[in-house]
Scaffold this motif. Structure first.
Motif, PDB file in Angstrom:
ATOM      1  N   PRO A   1       8.649  -1.518   4.234  1.00 51.60           N
ATOM      2  CA  PRO A   1       8.926  -0.869   2.944  1.00 51.60           C
ATOM      3  C   PRO A   1       8.206  -1.494   1.764  1.00 51.60           C
ATOM      4  CG  PRO A   1      10.836  -2.133   3.712  1.00 51.60           C
ATOM      5  CD  PRO A   1       9.871  -2.065   4.858  1.00 51.60           C
ATOM      6  N   ARG A   2       8.030  -2.801   1.786  1.00 48.10           N
ATOM      7  CA  ARG A   2       7.377  -3.444   0.647  1.00 48.10           C
ATOM      8  C   ARG A   2       5.908  -3.038   0.551  1.00 48.10           C
ATOM      9  NH1 ARG A   2       8.266  -8.136  -2.745  1.00 48.10           N
ATOM     10  NH2 ARG A   2       6.369  -9.362  -3.005  1.00 48.10           N
ATOM     11  N   MET A   3       5.224  -2.921   1.691  1.00 50.60           N
ATOM     12  CA  MET A   3       3.829  -2.515   1.672  1.00 50.60           C
ATOM     13  C   MET A   3       3.700  -1.031   1.327  1.00 50.60           C
ATOM     14  SD  MET A   3       2.816  -5.474   2.141  1.00 50.60           S
ATOM     15  CE  MET A   3       1.031  -5.311   2.122  1.00 50.60           C
ATOM     16  N   LEU A   4       4.695  -0.239   1.708  1.00 51.86           N
ATOM     17  CA  LEU A   4       4.716   1.166   1.280  1.00 51.86           C
ATOM     18  C   LEU A   4       4.878   1.242  -0.232  1.00 51.86           C
ATOM     19  CD1 LEU A   4       6.962   2.800   4.044  1.00 51.86           C
ATOM     20  CD2 LEU A   4       4.470   2.789   3.902  1.00 51.86           C
ATOM     21  N   ASN A   5       5.721   0.369  -0.788  1.00 54.34           N
ATOM     22  CA  ASN A   5       5.890   0.338  -2.243  1.00 54.34           C
ATOM     23  C   ASN A   5       4.602  -0.081  -2.944  1.00 54.34           C
ATOM     24  OD1 ASN A   5       8.551   1.179  -2.257  1.00 54.34           O
ATOM     25  ND2 ASN A   5       9.389  -0.884  -2.201  1.00 54.34           N
ATOM     26  N   HIS A   6       3.892  -1.067  -2.376  1.00 51.82           N
ATOM     27  CA  HIS A   6       2.592  -1.441  -2.942  1.00 51.82           C
ATOM     28  C   HIS A   6       1.650  -0.235  -2.957  1.00 51.82           C
ATOM     29  CE1 HIS A   6       2.980  -5.684  -3.675  1.00 51.82           C
ATOM     30  NE2 HIS A   6       3.259  -5.987  -2.417  1.00 51.82           N
ATOM     31  N   SER A   7       1.627   0.501  -1.861  1.00 57.72           N
ATOM     32  CA  SER A   7       0.742   1.661  -1.751  1.00 57.72           C
ATOM     33  C   SER A   7       1.082   2.715  -2.804  1.00 57.72           C
ATOM     34  CB  SER A   7       0.830   2.266  -0.347  1.00 57.72           C
ATOM     35  OG  SER A   7       0.447   1.330   0.637  1.00 57.72           O
ATOM     36  N   LEU A   8       2.376   2.979  -2.982  1.00 60.28           N
ATOM     37  CA  LEU A   8       2.796   3.963  -3.975  1.00 60.28           C
ATOM     38  C   LEU A   8       2.451   3.506  -5.389  1.00 60.28           C
ATOM     39  CD1 LEU A   8       6.279   4.956  -2.495  1.00 60.28           C
ATOM     40  CD2 LEU A   8       4.311   6.478  -2.774  1.00 60.28           C
ATOM     41  N   SER A   9       2.625   2.217  -5.665  1.00 60.08           N
ATOM     42  CA  SER A   9       2.302   1.697  -7.005  1.00 60.08           C
ATOM     43  C   SER A   9       0.806   1.750  -7.270  1.00 60.08           C
ATOM     44  CB  SER A   9       2.818   0.264  -7.149  1.00 60.08           C
ATOM     45  OG  SER A   9       4.220   0.228  -7.122  1.00 60.08           O
ATOM     46  N   LEU A  10       0.012   1.426  -6.262  1.00 63.09           N
ATOM     47  CA  LEU A  10      -1.446   1.520  -6.415  1.00 63.09           C
ATOM     48  C   LEU A  10      -1.861   2.960  -6.685  1.00 63.09           C
ATOM     49  CD1 LEU A  10      -2.375  -0.879  -3.491  1.00 63.09           C
ATOM     50  CD2 LEU A  10      -3.092  -1.219  -5.867  1.00 63.09           C
ATOM     51  N   ALA A  11      -1.301   3.897  -5.919  1.00 60.90           N
ATOM     52  CA  ALA A  11      -1.638   5.304  -6.112  1.00 60.90           C
ATOM     53  C   ALA A  11      -1.205   5.792  -7.490  1.00 60.90           C
ATOM     54  CB  ALA A  11      -0.988   6.147  -5.020  1.00 60.90           C
ATOM     55  N   ARG A  12      -0.042   5.343  -7.933  1.00 64.01           N
ATOM     56  CA  ARG A  12       0.451   5.748  -9.252  1.00 64.01           C
ATOM     57  C   ARG A  12      -0.460   5.265 -10.368  1.00 64.01           C
ATOM     58  NH1 ARG A  12       3.551   2.830 -12.482  1.00 64.01           N
ATOM     59  NH2 ARG A  12       4.107   1.399 -10.787  1.00 64.01           N
ATOM     60  N   ASN A  13      -1.156   4.165 -10.137  1.00 64.94           N
ATOM     61  CA  ASN A  13      -2.075   3.617 -11.133  1.00 64.94           C
ATOM     62  C   ASN A  13      -3.520   4.058 -10.917  1.00 64.94           C
ATOM     63  OD1 ASN A  13      -0.733   1.475 -13.082  1.00 64.94           O
ATOM     64  ND2 ASN A  13       0.304   1.282 -11.110  1.00 64.94           N
ATOM     65  N   GLY A  14      -3.718   5.104 -10.132  1.00 69.73           N
ATOM     66  CA  GLY A  14      -5.034   5.717 -10.016  1.00 69.73           C
ATOM     67  C   GLY A  14      -5.917   5.178  -8.908  1.00 69.73           C
ATOM     68  N   PHE A  15      -5.378   4.320  -8.016  1.00 73.80           N
ATOM     69  CA  PHE A  15      -6.180   3.799  -6.909  1.00 73.80           C
ATOM     70  C   PHE A  15      -6.065   4.731  -5.694  1.00 73.80           C
ATOM     71  CE2 PHE A  15      -5.344   0.020  -9.428  1.00 73.80           C
ATOM     72  CZ  PHE A  15      -6.555  -0.644  -9.401  1.00 73.80           C
ATOM     73  N   TRP A  16      -7.157   4.794  -4.935  1.00 74.90           N
ATOM     74  CA  TRP A  16      -7.152   5.489  -3.654  1.00 74.90           C
ATOM     75  C   TRP A  16      -6.838   4.467  -2.578  1.00 74.90           C
ATOM     76  CZ3 TRP A  16      -7.556  10.722  -3.561  1.00 74.90           C
ATOM     77  CH2 TRP A  16      -8.029  11.337  -4.713  1.00 74.90           C
ATOM     78  N   VAL A  17      -5.794   4.724  -1.794  1.00 77.36           N
ATOM     79  CA  VAL A  17      -5.258   3.730  -0.874  1.00 77.36           C
ATOM     80  C   VAL A  17      -5.489   4.145   0.574  1.00 77.36           C
ATOM     81  CG1 VAL A  17      -3.185   2.489  -0.138  1.00 77.36           C
ATOM     82  CG2 VAL A  17      -3.467   3.131  -2.546  1.00 77.36           C
ATOM     83  N   THR A  18      -6.043   3.204   1.362  1.00 79.50           N
ATOM     84  CA  THR A  18      -6.082   3.356   2.815  1.00 79.50           C
ATOM     85  C   THR A  18      -5.042   2.411   3.385  1.00 79.50           C
ATOM     86  OG1 THR A  18      -8.448   3.896   2.805  1.00 79.50           O
ATOM     87  CG2 THR A  18      -7.481   3.204   4.900  1.00 79.50           C
ATOM     88  N   LEU A  19      -4.016   2.971   3.997  1.00 81.66           N
ATOM     89  CA  LEU A  19      -2.901   2.192   4.532  1.00 81.66           C
ATOM     90  C   LEU A  19      -3.078   2.061   6.041  1.00 81.66           C
ATOM     91  CD1 LEU A  19      -0.123   0.824   4.230  1.00 81.66           C
ATOM     92  CD2 LEU A  19       0.914   3.101   4.276  1.00 81.66           C
ATOM     93  N   LEU A  20      -3.272   0.827   6.515  1.00 78.92           N
ATOM     94  CA  LEU A  20      -3.542   0.563   7.930  1.00 78.92           C
ATOM     95  C   LEU A  20      -2.348  -0.135   8.583  1.00 78.92           C
ATOM     96  CD1 LEU A  20      -7.162  -0.916   7.696  1.00 78.92           C
ATOM     97  CD2 LEU A  20      -6.513   1.456   8.025  1.00 78.92           C
ATOM     98  N   GLY A  21      -2.032   0.272   9.803  1.00 74.63           N
ATOM     99  CA  GLY A  21      -0.965  -0.383  10.544  1.00 74.63           C
ATOM    100  C   GLY A  21      -0.654   0.366  11.821  1.00 74.63           C
TER     101      GLY A  21
END
Length: 449
Positions: A67-87
């Motif tokens: 969940p914490r890494m999902l939250n990082h991904s959502l925060s990055l996206a909210r601030n205009g970053f394009w996120v590649t989430l690997l796992g």
């Protein structure tokens, strides 16, 4: 930057030397040409102007249960970053992540899990080798990001591999420290086992090579600074309140006493760092309270999660002969889990940190749903659970049984101890993830541009 360029030169020299040894002295300038060609290709794929808004988030585990890494991904996206989430694939990630156009989930196939031949050390070495190739291939295949976020643990081999790829691709390397991997390994092998000692050295050495570091507790921040010479930023985990509707749990064959049963909730990965025999013994004692004539409600205990020790504990549960207590184990999707928590009366946490420096996300989730908690004691738990304010801290099954007796006495009364804990949680100033993330992590990204 100068250090980075020197290390890149060293890597290039090593590659060239290896090629020279493989191809022989008569090959002339071929190794150098090959090395320079590989170097040029990687640098051309380094993040350009568009890549400055591109981030890779890597967790060498189940993406949906991170969940914490999902939250990082959502925060990055909210601030205009394009996120590649690997796992690794597994649990379904939260719908907010799946529906976000700026987040692309790339699953890594988890292999080598069923290998039966060779010693355990041999199997582990092979697994690390295969994971190294997997991570290298995946990180070099995606468009070059400006930043790579890595969850640790597990960090072997991810820390070294991610650092090397960041070095080659010109990306900034950020580690989010949830715990220490070597302390988790020591549960199985013991503190002095050679594998544990190697893992400790590895984590200590390569952890210092990151560009920035985040951590989950103030205690871990201090430990990283004092014992590892690593400067990190404390980012509290998500405490945001969750809306919920009532969820009905079957009472099964529990014998009802006047009124509805109390609902006790716990969640787990069914691993060695959680001793569920403590809870089972406490429930046996709670059953004894009722049979001895003490006025208490019947009890339904719902335990959510999947993991390696689940079958072992299910066998123990099936052998228990309860009349007033029912235990059920189940698995819920991300959207349903807070619904269950919001319907509960009390949570139990048996997570006992291997390092004493991390915090259980299950308690964070429970507090987010205003669910008081009884939690087993360890070093920095007080950063989260305030004894006799939002829950209780116990050290043994007997302590827990006494706390269940105290809290479930007249438990539906808002003026009872349990009612006071719930009111304190509702009135407390919860940590807001977005506000904290924007004030802590976002400046790190801006400073490294």
């Amino acid at each position: 930057m100068a250090l980075c360029m020197r290390l890149q030169s060293v890597l290039l020299a090593v590659v060239s030397a290896l090629l020279l040894l493989l191809l022989g002295p008569g090959c002339g300038l071929l190794p150098a040409v090959c090395g320079l060609a590989a170097w040029a290709w990687l640098r051309l794929r380094a993040p350009g102007a568009a890549g400055r808004r591109r981030v890779c988030v890597l967790v060498l585990g189940d993406v949906g249960r991170s969940p914490r890494m999902l939250n990082h991904s959502l925060s990055l996206a909210r601030n205009g970053f394009w996120v590649t989430l690997l796992g690794y694939p597994g649990a379904k990630p939260h719908q907010d992540v799946l529906n976000n156009d700026k987040i692309n989930i790339v699953y890594i196939t988890e292999i080598m899990t069923g290998m039966k031949f060779g010693s355990k050390i041999f199997q582990y070495v092979v697994k690390i080798f295969v994971q190294t190739l997997q991570i290298c291939y995946t990180l070099l295949k995606i468009d070059a990001p400006s930043y790579m976020f890595l969850q640790n643990p597990p960090g072997l081999p991810a820390i070294a591999v991610t650092w090397a790829v960041c070095l080659l691709r010109g990306s900034k390397f950020i580690i989010d420290w949830h715990n220490y991997g070597y302390t988790i390994m020591s549960l199985t092998h013991g503190d002095r086992h050679p594998v544990v000692q190697i893992a400790k050295w590895y984590e200590h050495f390569f952890g210092k090579l990151s560009d920035s570091n985040l951590c989950v507790t103030e205690a871990m921040k201090e430990d990283l600074r004092e014992n590892w010479n690593i400067k990190s930023e404390f980012v509290p985990s998500d405490f945001e309140r969750t809306a919920f509707t009532e969820l009905n749990i079957s009472t099964g064959n529990v014998t009802p006493i006047e009124g509805r049963p109390a609902l006790l909730l716990s969640s787990t990965s069914w691993t060695e760092d959680e001793d569920f025999s403590i809870l089972l013994k406490a429930l046996e004692e709670y059953e004894g309270f009722i049979t001895s004539g003490i006025t208490l409600p019947s009890l339904v205990c719902a335990i959510t999660g999947k993991g390696p020790l689940q079958d072992f504990y299910n066998r123990l549960i099936n052998k228990m002969n309860f009349k007033y207590v029912r235990i059920c184990t189940l698995w819920l999707e991300a959207e349903d889990y807070p619904v269950l928590l919001g319907s509960g009366d009390l949570g139990v946490c048996l997570h006992k940190s291997t390092s004493g420096l991390d915090l259980p996300m299950k308690v964070v989730d429970m507090f987010g749903c205003c669910l008081p908690v009884c939690a087993i004691d360890f070093q920095c738990l007080h950063e989260l659970v305030k004894h006799e304010e939002n829950g209780l801290i116990f050290k043994s099954s007997h302590d827990l049984a006494g706390q269940l007796k105290l809290l479930f006495t007249d438990f539906k009364n808002e003026k009872s101890t349990l009612g006071i804990f719930k009111r304190n949680l509702k009135e407390s100033k919860m940590v807001q993830w977005d506000e904290n993330w924007d004030g802590t992590v976002l400046p790190l990204l801006a400073a490294s541009n």
